[in-house]
Design an enzyme around this catalytic site. Sequence first.
Site, PDB file in Angstrom:
ATOM      1  N   GLU A 112       2.757 -10.667  -2.630  1.00 45.02           N
ATOM      2  CA  GLU A 112       1.567 -11.515  -2.499  1.00 45.02           C
ATOM      3  C   GLU A 112       1.631 -12.345  -1.221  1.00 45.02           C
ATOM      4  O   GLU A 112       0.665 -12.412  -0.451  1.00 45.02           O
ATOM      5  CB  GLU A 112       1.491 -12.438  -3.710  1.00 45.02           C
ATOM      6  N   ASP A 285      -2.124  -5.833  -6.930  1.00 43.97           N
ATOM      7  CA  ASP A 285      -3.105  -6.715  -6.283  1.00 43.97           C
ATOM      8  C   ASP A 285      -2.668  -7.079  -4.869  1.00 43.97           C
ATOM      9  O   ASP A 285      -3.493  -7.284  -3.988  1.00 43.97           O
ATOM     10  CB  ASP A 285      -3.371  -7.971  -7.116  1.00 43.97           C
ATOM     11  N   TYR A 361       1.210  -3.026 -12.666  1.00 34.35           N
ATOM     12  CA  TYR A 361       2.307  -2.568 -11.814  1.00 34.35           C
ATOM     13  C   TYR A 361       2.299  -1.051 -11.747  1.00 34.35           C
ATOM     14  O   TYR A 361       1.678  -0.377 -12.564  1.00 34.35           O
ATOM     15  CB  TYR A 361       3.676  -3.016 -12.358  1.00 34.35           C
TER      16      TYR A 361
END
Length: 689
Positions: A112, A285, A361
């Site tokens: 991230e 993401d 995932y």
Amino acid sequence: MRPPLPALPARLLRTGLLPGALAVALTATALPAAAAAAPADAPSRPAADAARDAEPPVAVSAYDDAFLEQYEKIKDPANGYFREFDGLLVPYHSVETLIVEAPDHGHATTSEAFSYYLWLEAAYGRITGDWQPFNDAWAAMEAFIIPGTADQPTNASYNPASPATYIAEHDTPQGYPSPLDNGVRVGQDPLADELSSTYGTDEIYGMHWLLDVDNTYGYGFCGDGSDDAPAYINTFQRGSQESVWETVPHPSCETFDHGGPNGFLDLFTRDSNYSQQWRYTNAPDADARAVQVAYLAHTWAGEQGNADAVAGPVADAARMGDYLRYAMYDKYFKRVGDCVGATSCAPGSGKNSAHYLMSWYYAWGGALQNAQYPWAWRIGGSSAHQGYQNPLAAYALSEVDALEPESATGAADWAVSMDRQLEFLQWLQSAEGGIAGGATNSWGGDYGQPPAGSAQFYGMYYDWQPVWHDPPSNQWFGFQVWGMERVAQLYQTTGDQRAKDILDNWVPWAMANTTVGTGGDFQVPADMRWSGQPDTWTGTPTGNSGLHVEVTSHGQDVGVAAGLAKTLLYYAAGSGDADARAMGEGLLDALLANRDAIGIATEEVRADYQRFDDEVYIPQGWSGQMANGDQVRPGATFSSIRSFYEDDPDWPQVEAYLNGGEAPTFTYHRFWAQVDVATAFAVHDELFG
Ligand code: CA
């Protein structure tokens, strides 16, 4: 010696556990950069000023100046956001070291954070025309958090007809270790051969989710305990109730040098014997955000007549998107839809094990290089959370030539995914406008029986808290703005009607629960409570009169405020909604009023730090050691296996709280939040400057 090949492939496989690739932040704060690392050569700080003087390719505005000020603070080596390795920068999760949320230490980092680092540099390139920092950020990502050849050495042994051995998930850590179960048939992997032939390698091009940047745990490269940082590590492995406070951090490369006789493996899986191995978990993401940002860089550099300046990362992003399709598949490649019963649900073939959503995932692993009988495994993810969807990345990977993957079916798969993701968000929209949790193809992680009457989406089951329950995974409002910002940008970019419809319902709800005062005062939603469920999806939104959300608390999380501001500004630019624009600008001004020496931050109280004393479940009879010698055995606690925290400059506040004092207050500088703030200023300049 030859392995007993076709006869027993599954026996030699190992499968992924329940990798929790969350990348959430709750709320937090702290002391500035006391233990800041020592990044070196100031990266391009003067470039900002130089570029401003030298005919910037777009008009500047007050918010443009705000972006550059925040950018320079983030990139200033004295401020401690990065550690420098041989000229490349690795962003920390936060400047402060004592912070526990998804990562359990501030000088860990995540995929991230790398995706936000790319975003920061893409915005810088749009404003200054200088794309070198963006290229450097991509190079750092590739060097440090995409496992290289030495990190994933035995992929050639992977058999797509038998991707992994089934291991049931359990609700609590006490359910582990969980046995390997060869009696459950798994489906086949339809991507592996296509990817290997397209790219000429069996390696996966995707990020692992978690790095120990300073080698705080001491596992080093491949668990050898060397001082080789950053090190690949993992934490979450033991079911939906395993919060970060209940995890046992372990090396991604398991050599049995630490932990017990089998390393840490027998805390998680039960097998007749254990093999040394490597394994990684991707947080979809983050990879999708990297693709999204590469698309933005491609667009902005192209508008400057300079698309070639980012052509390398853009091609790599298309490749990353090709591999990210693993996130579209059921964990064990079982058929999607009405998949109940581990033994009765059919194994998938072709692409009927794809749900085409971004799951929590995908993961991959294998034997170490010198294994006598090499093996490797891959898994997808059965559960999809609304906050992980990125229809903007799906749009880029299916509609934008430079981002379309090279493989034969990649772009077509992403076209399906874009539609499916938008439908998913429509399906999950509550009567009030907020987006509910998600859906799973494997109830309870063991293909269990969902509650009677569960609503369905393409045969998957509604789950108000997909994947993790401590805390509930869709309680945090940040997952609303992370997702809606992308929907709003897609709407502003393409005019997609579905995106507009979702926002027409979501924006008024978010605005009604947000206040912007004077002098930097603001309140954005923090936590939500959900009730009811959506109607089963039949292809058209119903309004979901039986699905409800209530905002239960508010806060001043600067990252969430920035994400909300961006969402409102993109929506306003697309729709002309003046109220949304005004509130977006109000939030930007409130953020500006909260500037401090190294960024933009507010205080937060961490009552949850009581959980430093939480017991970490270790089975009776199990005994081992962390790399620093901390004992891992029944009765261990979060802090007892992380004794390094006692040396942290912020520890006295936590210790006083644990001894009965007040909950401590911190002012944290999370990397993602500081970048979200910076890029929010840049978005205003882009849309209205
Ligand atoms: Ca728990």
